[in-house]
Design an enzyme around this catalytic site. Structure first.
Site, PDB file in Angstrom:
ATOM      1  N   ALA A   9      27.367   0.224  11.233  1.00 32.74           N
ATOM      2  CA  ALA A   9      26.350  -0.574  11.948  1.00 32.74           C
ATOM      3  C   ALA A   9      25.821  -0.648  10.542  1.00 32.74           C
ATOM      4  CB  ALA A   9      25.217  -0.149  13.096  1.00 32.74           C
ATOM      5  N   GLY A  10      27.161  -0.587   9.018  1.00 29.06           N
ATOM      6  CA  GLY A  10      26.334  -0.043   7.968  1.00 29.06           C
ATOM      7  C   GLY A  10      26.347  -2.262   7.381  1.00 29.06           C
ATOM      8  N   VAL A  12      28.732  -4.102   6.383  1.00 29.16           N
ATOM      9  CA  VAL A  12      29.494  -5.524   7.080  1.00 29.16           C
ATOM     10  C   VAL A  12      29.297  -5.708   9.183  1.00 29.16           C
ATOM     11  CG1 VAL A  12      31.573  -5.793   6.780  1.00 29.16           C
ATOM     12  CG2 VAL A  12      30.622  -4.879   5.098  1.00 29.16           C
ATOM     13  N   GLY A  13      28.960  -4.216   8.916  1.00 31.21           N
ATOM     14  CA  GLY A  13      28.954  -4.546  10.494  1.00 31.21           C
ATOM     15  C   GLY A  13      27.913  -5.708  11.019  1.00 31.21           C
ATOM     16  N   VAL A 118      38.462  -3.977  10.071  1.00 30.47           N
ATOM     17  CA  VAL A 118      38.403  -3.969   8.266  1.00 30.47           C
ATOM     18  C   VAL A 118      37.768  -3.465   7.568  1.00 30.47           C
ATOM     19  CG1 VAL A 118      36.215  -5.438   7.539  1.00 30.47           C
ATOM     20  CG2 VAL A 118      36.735  -6.239   9.281  1.00 30.47           C
ATOM     21  N   SER A 119      37.341  -1.368   7.908  1.00 30.60           N
ATOM     22  CA  SER A 119      37.927  -0.479   6.418  1.00 30.60           C
ATOM     23  C   SER A 119      38.948  -0.393   6.269  1.00 30.60           C
ATOM     24  CB  SER A 119      38.167   0.551   8.347  1.00 30.60           C
ATOM     25  OG  SER A 119      36.660   0.925   8.790  1.00 30.60           O
ATOM     26  N   ASN A 120      38.635  -0.433   5.040  1.00 29.30           N
ATOM     27  CA  ASN A 120      39.395   0.480   3.655  1.00 29.30           C
ATOM     28  C   ASN A 120      40.173   1.571   3.467  1.00 29.30           C
ATOM     29  OD1 ASN A 120      40.085  -3.335   2.311  1.00 29.30           O
ATOM     30  ND2 ASN A 120      38.176  -2.506   2.185  1.00 29.30           N
ATOM     31  N   HIS A 175      45.421  -6.383   0.609  1.00 29.32           N
ATOM     32  CA  HIS A 175      44.016  -6.033   0.304  1.00 29.32           C
ATOM     33  C   HIS A 175      43.991  -5.599  -0.371  1.00 29.32           C
ATOM     34  CE1 HIS A 175      39.917  -7.679   0.242  1.00 29.32           C
ATOM     35  NE2 HIS A 175      39.520  -6.278   0.763  1.00 29.32           N
TER      36      HIS A 175
HETATM   37  N1  LIG Z   1      38.593  -5.890   4.718  1.00 27.93           N
HETATM   38  C1  LIG Z   1      37.620  -6.510   3.477  1.00 27.93           C
HETATM   39  O1  LIG Z   1      38.122  -7.178   3.530  1.00 27.93           O
HETATM   40  C2  LIG Z   1      36.770  -5.203   3.592  1.00 27.93           C
HETATM   41  C3  LIG Z   1      35.306  -5.977   2.752  1.00 27.93           C
HETATM   42  C4  LIG Z   1      34.377  -5.650   2.468  1.00 27.93           C
HETATM   43  C5  LIG Z   1      34.053  -4.347   2.654  1.00 27.93           C
HETATM   44  N2  LIG Z   1      35.148  -3.171   3.184  1.00 27.93           N
HETATM   45  C6  LIG Z   1      35.213  -1.933   4.065  1.00 27.93           C
HETATM   46  O2  LIG Z   1      34.555  -2.182   5.620  1.00 27.93           O
HETATM   47  C7  LIG Z   1      33.875  -0.491   5.447  1.00 27.93           C
HETATM   48  C8  LIG Z   1      32.697  -0.727   5.925  1.00 27.93           C
HETATM   49  O3  LIG Z   1      31.786  -1.518   4.885  1.00 27.93           O
HETATM   50  P1  LIG Z   1      30.342  -1.434   4.447  1.00 27.93           P
HETATM   51  O4  LIG Z   1      29.788  -2.143   3.433  1.00 27.93           O
HETATM   52  O5  LIG Z   1      29.602  -1.503   5.655  1.00 27.93           O
HETATM   53  O6  LIG Z   1      30.059   0.241   4.357  1.00 27.93           O
HETATM   54  P2  LIG Z   1      28.394   0.515   4.956  1.00 27.93           P
HETATM   55  O7  LIG Z   1      28.363   2.615   4.297  1.00 27.93           O
HETATM   56  O8  LIG Z   1      27.650   0.061   4.656  1.00 27.93           O
HETATM   57  O9  LIG Z   1      28.743   0.406   6.600  1.00 27.93           O
HETATM   58  C9  LIG Z   1      29.530   1.980   7.189  1.00 27.93           C
HETATM   59  C10 LIG Z   1      28.661   2.283   8.432  1.00 27.93           C
HETATM   60  O10 LIG Z   1      30.064   3.032   8.810  1.00 27.93           O
HETATM   61  C11 LIG Z   1      29.227   4.129   9.490  1.00 27.93           C
HETATM   62  N3  LIG Z   1      30.300   4.711   9.844  1.00 27.93           N
HETATM   63  C12 LIG Z   1      30.866   5.775   9.719  1.00 27.93           C
HETATM   64  N4  LIG Z   1      31.570   6.535  10.049  1.00 27.93           N
HETATM   65  C13 LIG Z   1      31.808   6.112  11.337  1.00 27.93           C
HETATM   66  C14 LIG Z   1      32.506   6.086  13.002  1.00 27.93           C
HETATM   67  N5  LIG Z   1      33.199   7.401  13.382  1.00 27.93           N
HETATM   68  N6  LIG Z   1      31.931   5.618  13.758  1.00 27.93           N
HETATM   69  C15 LIG Z   1      30.708   4.741  13.979  1.00 27.93           C
HETATM   70  N7  LIG Z   1      30.389   3.950  12.804  1.00 27.93           N
HETATM   71  C16 LIG Z   1      30.517   5.456  11.788  1.00 27.93           C
HETATM   72  C17 LIG Z   1      28.335   4.607   8.958  1.00 27.93           C
HETATM   73  O11 LIG Z   1      27.521   5.495   9.644  1.00 27.93           O
HETATM   74  C18 LIG Z   1      27.570   3.683   8.330  1.00 27.93           C
HETATM   75  O12 LIG Z   1      26.984   2.936   8.598  1.00 27.93           O
HETATM   76  C19 LIG Z   1      34.205  -0.074   4.082  1.00 27.93           C
HETATM   77  O13 LIG Z   1      35.329   0.802   5.162  1.00 27.93           O
HETATM   78  C20 LIG Z   1      34.776  -0.918   3.264  1.00 27.93           C
HETATM   79  O14 LIG Z   1      35.877  -0.687   2.512  1.00 27.93           O
HETATM   80  C21 LIG Z   1      36.757  -4.664   3.444  1.00 27.93           C
END
Ligand SMILES: NC(=O)c1ccc[n+]([C@@H]2O[C@H](COP(=O)([O-])OP(=O)(O)OC[C@H]3O[C@@H](n4cnc5c(N)ncnc54)[C@H](O)[C@@H]3O)[C@@H](O)[C@H]2O)c1
Length: 308
Positions: A9-10, A12-13, A118-120, A175
């Protein structure tokens, strides 16, 4: 759909959940995060916008997976994001463990769901999800190409001073810095882009696309992009929920397509109600083939580091 769950729920979520609800792509949108209160607070806040934005999708936040049980689709955004100076690969070790634990939960609560990762680092996290979930390739996809393509189209629209709607393009490959914008398939209302823009300027746009993520990280400093990434994830969800059979560049598990197998790589995919319905193999120029090979190699090296 009845239920879509967004994990993480960060930035992107939460933005993804909001976009899903506003488009009413599911009756219930569940937002799951490990941090106490965050998914509940953001979910409630979003639901309270429903009377203004006119949507009936109910957003529910949770720290567990009981509410997510039976979801037809998951968008996985859990994990750490980049900060200035970091590459996506720097996130590998932390995010392998996070995505692995999320996959184990999905396997328990919704084993037949379609999962969009989506995670990297994206292609490697897709691999972790597929391996741990034990799902066929139709049900595990990664979002990256849609975002990279959107950035490329936005930069081209700026340079040409035309509507983004008239720019057709596709960015393939992993990516990362080795992504492959397909210039040979880039058109402006059907006109090959090379007829409208000088090669030198096009090269600059390709370069900016490859560094599009880092450009935003450098501005934000404390996190990475999320408006365009969440829009990308939702475009994929919409194609699946509405069975649109859209052709979008997605990370998919290759079984010999483009000469590769056993890796996730961005390729043109048909998305419909069954998830990945087809991988389209298009002709590439020799330069594009070389670039795709380089990209595949970097994904292979990243996957080789994963110990599940
Ligand atoms: N594929 C793409 O094009 C793309 C684009 C943007 C971001 N991303 C990736 O998406 C991910 C999220 O980015 P963001 O900006 O939202 O980061 P963010 O730090 O704002 O949010 C990440 C969230 O994940 C939560 N989290 C951690 N471990 C967890 C678990 N085990 N279960 C549930 N939630 C958990 C954290 O508490 C946090 O709220 C990153 O890895 C980022 O690199 C990918």
């Amino acid at each position: 759909m009845n239920k879509i769950t967004v994990v993480g729920a960060g930035n992107v979520g939460a933005t993804t959940a909001q976009r899903l609800a506003e488009k009413e792509l599911a009756k219930q949108v569940v937002l799951v995060d490990i941090v106490e209160g965050i998914p509940q607070g953001k979910g409630l806040d979003q639901w309270e916008s429903a009377p203004i934005e006119d949507f009936d999708s109910r957003v529910i936040g949770s720290n567990g997976y009981a509410e997510a049980s039976g979801s037809e689709l998951f968008v996985v955004t859990a994990g750490v994001a980049r900060r200035p100076g970091m590459s996506r690969e720097d996130l590998l070790n932390t995010n392998v463990n996070i995505v692995k634990s999320v996959a184990q939960e999905i396997r328990k609560c919704a084993p037949n769901a379609i999962v969009i990762v989506v995670s990297n680092p994206l292609d490697t996290m897709c691999y972790v999800m597929k391996e741990v979930l034990g799902a066929p390739r139709e049900r595990v996809l990664g979002m990256a190409g849609v975002l990279d393509t959107a950035r490329y189209r936005a930069f081209l629209a700026d340079a040409l001073d035309v509507s983004v709607e008239d720019i057709q393009a596709m960015v393939l490959g992993g990516h990362g810095d080795t992504m492959v914008p397909l210039i040979s398939y880039t058109t402006v209302s059907g006109i090959p882009v090379t007829q409208l823009i000088k090669q030198e300027q096009l090269d600059k746009i390709v370069d900016r696309t490859r560094n599009g993520g880092a450009e935003i990280v450098a501005y934000l400093k404390t996190g990475s992009a999320y408006y365009a990434p969440s829009a990308g994830a939702v475009q994929m969800v919409e194609a699946i929920v509405r069975d649109k059979k859209r052709i979008l560049p997605c990370a998919a598990w290759l079984e010999g397509e483009y000469g590769y197998r056993g890796i996730f790589l961005g390729v043109p995919c048909k998305l419909g109600s069954r998830g990945l319905e087809q991988i389209l193999e298009v002709e590439l120029t020799s330069n594009e083939k070389v670039a795709l090979g380089k990209s595949a190699k970097s994904v292979q090296e990243s996957i080789a580091q994963v110990k599940l």
